[in-house]
Scaffold this motif. Structure first.
Motif, PDB file in Angstrom:
ATOM      1  N   THR A 134       0.827  -1.177  -0.012  1.00 20.07           N
ATOM      2  CA  THR A 134      -0.043  -0.103  -0.050  1.00 20.07           C
ATOM      3  C   THR A 134       0.712   1.304   0.002  1.00 20.07           C
ATOM      4  O   THR A 134       1.803   1.342   0.895  1.00 20.07           O
ATOM      5  CB  THR A 134      -0.842   0.040   1.180  1.00 20.07           C
ATOM      6  OG1 THR A 134      -1.783  -1.249   1.330  1.00 20.07           O
ATOM      7  CG2 THR A 134      -1.702   1.162   1.038  1.00 20.07           C
TER       8      THR A 134
ATOM      9  N   GLU B 297      -3.941  11.556  -4.241  1.00 21.02           N
ATOM     10  CA  GLU B 297      -5.274  10.602  -4.111  1.00 21.02           C
ATOM     11  C   GLU B 297      -4.730   9.084  -3.996  1.00 21.02           C
ATOM     12  O   GLU B 297      -5.514   8.357  -3.607  1.00 21.02           O
ATOM     13  CB  GLU B 297      -6.091  10.742  -5.194  1.00 21.02           C
ATOM     14  CG  GLU B 297      -5.888  10.267  -6.631  1.00 21.02           C
ATOM     15  CD  GLU B 297      -4.904  11.479  -7.349  1.00 21.02           C
ATOM     16  OE1 GLU B 297      -4.429  10.939  -8.349  1.00 21.02           O
ATOM     17  OE2 GLU B 297      -4.544  12.425  -7.042  1.00 21.02           O
ATOM     18  N   ASN B 298      -3.669   8.822  -4.523  1.00 17.98           N
ATOM     19  CA  ASN B 298      -3.342   7.418  -4.140  1.00 17.98           C
ATOM     20  C   ASN B 298      -2.447   6.555  -3.014  1.00 17.98           C
ATOM     21  O   ASN B 298      -2.438   5.679  -2.553  1.00 17.98           O
ATOM     22  CB  ASN B 298      -1.983   7.092  -5.396  1.00 17.98           C
ATOM     23  CG  ASN B 298      -2.881   7.291  -6.721  1.00 17.98           C
ATOM     24  OD1 ASN B 298      -3.808   6.483  -6.955  1.00 17.98           O
ATOM     25  ND2 ASN B 298      -2.083   8.018  -7.713  1.00 17.98           N
TER      26      ASN B 298
ATOM     27  N   ARG C 196      -3.661   3.441  -1.312  1.00 19.42           N
ATOM     28  CA  ARG C 196      -3.884   2.762  -2.269  1.00 19.42           C
ATOM     29  C   ARG C 196      -3.212   1.617  -2.333  1.00 19.42           C
ATOM     30  O   ARG C 196      -1.981   1.386  -2.405  1.00 19.42           O
ATOM     31  CB  ARG C 196      -4.082   3.565  -3.654  1.00 19.42           C
ATOM     32  CG  ARG C 196      -4.465   2.525  -4.788  1.00 19.42           C
ATOM     33  CD  ARG C 196      -4.569   3.077  -6.204  1.00 19.42           C
ATOM     34  NE  ARG C 196      -5.529   4.393  -6.264  1.00 19.42           N
ATOM     35  CZ  ARG C 196      -6.794   4.055  -6.617  1.00 19.42           C
ATOM     36  NH1 ARG C 196      -7.364   2.996  -6.818  1.00 19.42           N
ATOM     37  NH2 ARG C 196      -7.423   5.079  -6.636  1.00 19.42           N
ATOM     38  N   GLN C 197      -3.753   0.249  -2.345  1.00 19.49           N
ATOM     39  CA  GLN C 197      -3.164  -1.039  -2.473  1.00 19.49           C
ATOM     40  C   GLN C 197      -2.488  -1.192  -4.151  1.00 19.49           C
ATOM     41  O   GLN C 197      -3.428  -1.171  -4.918  1.00 19.49           O
ATOM     42  CB  GLN C 197      -4.009  -2.086  -2.163  1.00 19.49           C
ATOM     43  CG  GLN C 197      -3.199  -3.459  -2.049  1.00 19.49           C
ATOM     44  CD  GLN C 197      -4.006  -4.500  -1.641  1.00 19.49           C
ATOM     45  OE1 GLN C 197      -4.820  -5.035  -2.371  1.00 19.49           O
ATOM     46  NE2 GLN C 197      -4.002  -5.009  -0.303  1.00 19.49           N
ATOM     47  N   ILE C 198      -1.256  -1.291  -4.244  1.00 22.72           N
ATOM     48  CA  ILE C 198      -0.808  -1.443  -5.564  1.00 22.72           C
ATOM     49  C   ILE C 198      -0.191  -2.826  -5.854  1.00 22.72           C
ATOM     50  O   ILE C 198       0.180  -3.073  -7.027  1.00 22.72           O
ATOM     51  CB  ILE C 198       0.167  -0.366  -6.120  1.00 22.72           C
ATOM     52  CG1 ILE C 198       1.416  -0.066  -5.056  1.00 22.72           C
ATOM     53  CG2 ILE C 198      -0.653   0.900  -6.068  1.00 22.72           C
ATOM     54  CD1 ILE C 198       2.420   0.789  -5.697  1.00 22.72           C
TER      55      ILE C 198
ATOM     56  N   TYR D  41      -1.484  -2.811  -9.332  1.00 18.50           N
ATOM     57  CA  TYR D  41      -1.913  -1.930 -10.004  1.00 18.50           C
ATOM     58  C   TYR D  41      -0.924  -0.478 -10.382  1.00 18.50           C
ATOM     59  O   TYR D  41      -0.138  -0.163  -9.415  1.00 18.50           O
ATOM     60  CB  TYR D  41      -2.820  -1.244  -9.021  1.00 18.50           C
ATOM     61  CG  TYR D  41      -3.951  -0.189  -9.362  1.00 18.50           C
ATOM     62  CD1 TYR D  41      -4.861  -0.224 -10.037  1.00 18.50           C
ATOM     63  CD2 TYR D  41      -3.497   1.040  -8.679  1.00 18.50           C
ATOM     64  CE1 TYR D  41      -5.521   0.889 -10.494  1.00 18.50           C
ATOM     65  CE2 TYR D  41      -4.269   1.980  -9.172  1.00 18.50           C
ATOM     66  CZ  TYR D  41      -5.212   2.245  -9.946  1.00 18.50           C
ATOM     67  OH  TYR D  41      -5.922   3.190 -10.171  1.00 18.50           O
TER      68      TYR D  41
ATOM     69  N   PRO E 227      -1.051   3.234 -10.801  1.00 12.34           N
ATOM     70  CA  PRO E 227      -1.940   4.474 -10.555  1.00 12.34           C
ATOM     71  C   PRO E 227      -1.890   5.482 -11.672  1.00 12.34           C
ATOM     72  O   PRO E 227      -2.982   5.845 -11.718  1.00 12.34           O
ATOM     73  CB  PRO E 227      -1.316   5.314  -9.208  1.00 12.34           C
ATOM     74  CG  PRO E 227      -0.573   4.134  -8.373  1.00 12.34           C
ATOM     75  CD  PRO E 227      -0.118   3.085  -9.726  1.00 12.34           C
TER      76      PRO E 227
END
Length: 132
Positions: free
Chosen positions: A54, A69-70, A73-75, A92, A94
């Motif tokens: 994350t 905004e990331n 976020r889990q990437i 993922y 972004p």
């Protein structure tokens, strides 16, 4: 406790420690490469039997903090360890909002992350450095 029982207990502790460290090679905080003018710190943690990552902090390429905004976020998604420092799961990206089949390899303080399409024929990769 008999000598045999002590030897067996010591052996079990040794095997458990070796197994845990092999599975946890990716656990920690990693700095990504610069991508589209920014980089981040990703916290890799256990998520069930796998490893997930994350975004914790983001920075402009020059190192100044970047409100993104990331953050949160889990990437790195469900990277299942193979036991030899390699993992398979999803990543993922972004910057384009897409999720890819992922591969990961950890060697000491270096992590190589790949996102692939076309059954793994076309892959993009990044090399990350351990922060913690």
């Amino acid at each position: 406790m008999t000598t045999l029982k002590r030897l067996c207990a010591a052996l079990l502790v040794s095997v458990a420690a070796t197994t845990a460290s092999a599975q946890d090679a990716a656990i920690g905080t990693w700095q990504t490469e610069v991508d589209d003018g920014a980089f981040g710190y990703v916290a890799m943690t256990q998520c069930g039997a796998a490893v997930c990552g994350t975004i914790q902090q983001t920075y402009n390429a020059d190192g100044t903090p970047l409100a993104s905004e990331n953050i949160g976020r889990q990437i790195v998604i469900n990277m299942a360890p193979a036991g030899d420092g390699t993992y398979a799961g999803q990543v993922y990206r972004p910057s384009n909002g897409k999720t890819y089949n992922g591969k990961m390899q950890v060697e000491g303080n270096a992590l190589r992350l790949q996102g692939c399409v076309a059954g793994g024929l076309l892959c993009a990769s990044q090399n990350w450095a351990r922060v913690q």
